[in-house]
Design a protein around this motif. Structure first.
Motif, short mmCIF file in Angstrom:
data_model
loop_
_atom_site.label_atom_id
_atom_site.label_comp_id
_atom_site.label_asym_id
_atom_site.label_seq_id
_atom_site.Cartn_x
_atom_site.Cartn_y
_atom_site.Cartn_z
N LEU A 342 0.83 -1.21 0.00
CA LEU A 342 0.00 0.00 0.00
C LEU A 342 0.86 1.25 0.00
N VAL A 343 1.93 1.28 0.77
CA VAL A 343 2.81 2.45 0.80
C VAL A 343 3.45 2.68 -0.56
N CYS A 348 3.81 6.14 -5.65
CA CYS A 348 3.70 6.25 -7.13
C CYS A 348 2.67 7.31 -7.52
N LEU A 349 1.52 7.31 -6.87
CA LEU A 349 0.48 8.28 -7.19
C LEU A 349 0.95 9.71 -6.95
N VAL A 350 1.68 9.94 -5.86
CA VAL A 350 2.18 11.28 -5.56
C VAL A 350 3.15 11.74 -6.65
N LEU A 351 4.03 10.84 -7.10
CA LEU A 351 4.98 11.20 -8.15
C LEU A 351 4.28 11.58 -9.46
#
Length: 874
Positions: A342-343, A348-351
């Protein structure tokens, strides 16, 4: 008893002695036809003598023909007398009184006179007092055709013919003939389109009037709109359209075509289908109690949407793990693996989000608020939708392109521009003070040098790729406050953008387009006719602080008493509007037109699509036609075609025909001629004569060919021509000699004497327009003007203020023969600039700058000084 029986048996013999003559037949009125004598007769009983008396004189006894008989019913004697009257007898008293005759009969009881019989000479004159005239009427409109027959004795009877068939009002309730012989059609029908002839006749002759052509026309009407079509693309931005046809009703017999668009287009967006794709497999789980472990994946990279296909294959994969002897994992190991996964997903989404923000900021920062986005150019003149400006770019023009328009358009780029670093320091002295000795350099870019980079930048934009490039009927360029000029070669069409017409700090990408007439529908009504090419300049939404000047040719022989000429401009909704009537007080200061013999110069502060349209006020109104002869440059067969073009006399039409003939392999075989074509409703006729019959023969069956009046007068059919097909009697024949006549019925005409060798004669090739004119289609900055920038500014600053002795811009306008436009010049902030701009438009590139300098010097002399501008200074 015997005496009485005798008396009873013949009572009439005694009774006749007491009876006055009684006429059984009296003479009647007769007409002498040509030189044929007429006979008059009378018969009376009882009568001993009968004689004729004519105009109070007894007719000679020898001229009577007498016949005696007995009435069978009464037994009384009957006498019949006849005489003949000749034309000469009647003509002896012609003009004094009418010739008449009557019988006088005698009996023993007295005399009896018959009625008078008049003898008249019959005739019917040739000319009608009033003949029917041709008419064009709308369907269901009433028609009255007058007819006053020629004078005649006896009066003529009148009948009407429709296409040589008798019109019988008894069989057609829509038709009746008035007592004064006029033919009335209560409601015009299509079947009533015909030639009508009035026929007058009596016993002498039958006369026919000139035939009157009645044309019943139907104005077109639009059908209902069809349903909107599906979107043109299955993915992304596209178009959908709907259409209607001019069939409700269809225009007939020259009726007006429907006004407005027959196709409407609108933008549409279709969501693109996205097929699903699997994510990466997860790590294998620890071996379970059942000696198996597993891994999973999701259909989420990307997830299917908008009808995309689902992922194919298993979502879960299991495998036997007996090789590890089914060892048991410590409690909580599976939970740790889940948290770690999950982390990783969150990181990845933040990047991805950060990357998207950076891309957006970079695109947004690349826009320049001082550049006009010429996507407005693709909007043409169809309805456009305006997007709100971005907050930090308040002056950015962003108008969505309308790809439905057929206008040739030009798409520019969005890139920052910097004005040249040089500043123009103008002296504040008088007009006549000398210029400074320092050198003033105006830095500007050349379109030729920037061409490759310019097109490369434009081609990166999506809708630029759909625009036509390399067309000979279009010019485009990038301009700033220094102005410039666009020209379409060999057409006489140009656009002058004066200095300071574009606000400082702005850069506009401007285009100039000559439209083919089949691309743009220009509705004409009544006697209106197209007098010029249809020209677009744009983009139409830009701000101009001074009028640009659009120059183009025309074909009208202008005179105020014969023409009403209007400047038309197409609105954003696609309708054509009158923005200026030449010769009348202008209703707006946005437009003005200087009309010269063969060209017009349009001052406009709003760019757009323009055309010059005229309406004739009398039958003396005329247009100039250019007559041009072409024939094949090579003739391998016995047949040889001569094409005679009848064109509007403007350079652009001649250019198109020459290009067409080059494709057909044609050559010019005679010097072009000009014919003045009048609004007389008469057709144009063409004929060929004086060919040597031993060498050539014509395949034309009739004595002449004819082009209908309306095809020429409307101006909407640019390449009208007739072809004369000739045939050589021998393949060795190469010399052709003949005459070709072109004339308007009851109007102007021209003749061509053709005498050349069809195999090698090229002496008329010099008349052809060259493939390209000297100079570039786009000139930017000072290179576009004859008058040097600094001298121009000095003239303006000196002549704009009123002079003490009248030495100001008014005097300059008078020197340049422009004093008829003083009111227009005076309405502008700088009248002198308007005068110089018009001089530039009229005299580029071959204008005589010395003549202008002399005019300016004349103005200066009125204030006691001297000023000259030489070509060397320029």
């Amino acid at each position: 008893g015997a005496q009485q029986s005798v008396t009873v048996a013949n009572p009439a013999s005694g009774a006749s002695l007491d009876l006055l003559p009684h006429f059984q037949l009296e003479p009647e009125d007769v007409y002498i036809v040509k030189n044929k004598a007429v006979s008059l007769a009378c018969r009376a009983t009882p009568a001993t003598q009968i004689y004729f008396k004519c105009n109070g004189e007894w007719v000679h006894q020898g001229d009577h023909i007498t016949q005696h008989s007995t009435d069978r019913s009464t037994g009384l004697p009957v006498m019949e007398v006849r005489i003949e009257v000749t034309r000469q007898q009647v003509e002896k008293i012609f003009g004094l009184e009418e010739y008449w005759c009557q019988c006088v009969a005698w009996s023993s009881s007295g005399t009896t006179k018959s009625q008078k019989a008049f003898v008249r000479i019959a005739y019917l004159r040739k000319n009608f007092e009033q003949e029917p005239t041709a008419k064009e009427v709308s369907i269901e409109q009433g028609i009255v055709l007058p007819c006053r027959p020629p004078e005649g004795i006896p009066p003529a009877e009148v009948e009407w013919l429709r296409n040589e068939e008798l019109v019988d009002p008894a069989l057609d309730a829509n038709v009746y003939v008035t007592p004064d012989h006029s033919l009335v059609l209560r409601q015009a029908r299509l079947a009533d389109t015909a030639n009508y002839t009035c026929v007058a006749k009596n016993i002498v002759a039958r006369r026919r009037s000139a035939s009157a052509a009645i044309t019943v026309y139907v104005n077109g009407g639009w059908s209902t709109w069809t349903q909107w079509s599906g979107c043109s693309t299955s993915c992304g931005r596209g178009w959908q359209k709907r259409s209607r046809t001019c069939t409700n009703p269809t225009p007939l017999n020259g009726g007006a075509f429907c006004e407005g668009q027959n196709v409407q287009k609108t933008a549409c967006t279709t969501l693109c289908p996205v097929d699903g794709a699997w994510s990466e497999w997860s790590k294998w789980s620890v071996c379970g109690a059942e000696c198996t472990h597993w891994r999973s994946r999701e259909c989420s990279e990307p997830a299917p949407r908008n009808g995309g296909r689902e992922c194919h294959g298993p979502e879960l994969d299991t495998r036997n793990c007996t090789s590890e002897l089914c060892s048991h994992a410590a409690p909580g190991a599976e939970d740790v693996a889940l948290y770690v996964g999950l982390v990783a997903v969150a990181v990845c989404l933040v990047l991805l989000l950060l990357v998207g923000v950076l891309v957006y900021c970079r695109k947004k920062g690349g826009l320049d608020a001082d550049v006009a986005d010429s996507s407005i150019l693709t909007a043409g003149f169809q309805p456009v939708s305006i997007k709100p400006s971005k907050a930090d770019n308040p002056s950015l023009l962003t108008i969505q392109p309308d790809l439905s328009t057929t206008t040739m358009t030009y798409q520019g780029s969005l890139c920052p521009r910097q004005d040249g670093p040089a500043k123009l320091q103008l002296p504040n002295g008088h007009l006549l003070s000398p210029l400074g000795a320092g050198r003033h350099t105006l830095h500007h870019s050349s379109p030729a040098a920037e061409g490759a980079d310019f097109v490369a930048r434009l081609s990166t934009q999506s809708y630029f790729r759909s625009l036509p490039r390399g067309t000979t009927n279009m010019a485009y360029g990038t301009f700033n406050f220094l102005g410039g000029r666009l020209m379409i070669p060999n057409t006489g069409i140009s656009l002058l953008i004066p200095p300071d017409a574009i606000p400082r700090g702005k850069i506009y990408e401007v285009y100039l387009t000559l439209h083919k007439q089949e691309e743009v529908r220009l509705p004409l009504a009544g006697c209106q006719t197209l007098l010029s090419p249809i020209v677009s300049c744009g983009p139409p939404g830009v701000l101009l602080t001074r009028p640009a000047i659009l120059a183009m040719g025309h074909c009208v022989e202008a005179s105020a008493e014969n023409w009403s000429i209007r400047l038309k401009k197409q609105s954003c909704e696609g309708t054509w509007e009158d923005v200026l009537q030449l010769g009348a007080e202008p209703c707006t200061e946005l437009y003005y037109c200087q009309l010269e013999a063969q060209a017009c110069y349009i001052f406009t502060e709003q760019l757009g699509r323009f055309a010059l349209v005229g309406e004739s006020l009398s039958m003396a109104a005329s247009k100039r036609l250019k007559l041009v002869l072409f024939a094949p440059a090579a003739c391998p067969s016995l047949e040889y075609n001569i094409r005679v073009y009848c064109l509007s006399d403007t350079q652009d039409v001649l250019k198109e025909v020459i290009q067409l003939e080059k494709q057909l392999g044609g050559q010019l075989i005679g010097a072009p001629r000009v014919l003045h074509f009048k609004d007389s409703y008469h057709n144009l006729r063409l004929s060929i004569h004086d060919m040597p019959s031993s060498l050539w023969k014509s395949k034309l069956l009739a004595s002449y060919q004819e082009i209908p009046f309306y095809h020429i007068w409307s101006g909407l059919q640019p390449f009208l021509h007739c072809t004369f097909t000739l045939e050589r009697l021998s393949p060795s024949t190469c010399e052709l000699a003949c005459k070709i006549w072109v004339w308007q019925v009851e109007g102007d005409g021209q003749s061509f004497t053709v005498n050349f060798n069809i195999a090698k004669d090229t002496r008329f090739s010099d008349w052809l327009v060259p493939d390209s004119e000297v100079g570039a289609p786009a000139l930017v900055g000072p290179s576009a003007f004859k008058i040097p920038f600094l001298i121009r500014q000095k003239i303006i600053s000196s002549l704009d203020p009123p002079g003490t002795r009248g030495a100001d811009w008014r005097t300059l306008a008078q020197k340049l023969n422009l004093d008829s436009h003083l009111s227009f010049f005076a309405s502008k902030a700088s009248p002198t600039a308007m005068i110089l701009n018009l001089w530039e438009a009229r005299h580029f590139p071959n204008g005589n700058l010395s003549q202008l300098a002399a005019a300016v010097a004349e103005v200066g002399k009125q204030e006691g000084a001297f000023f000259t501008v030489s070509e060397a200074e320029c």
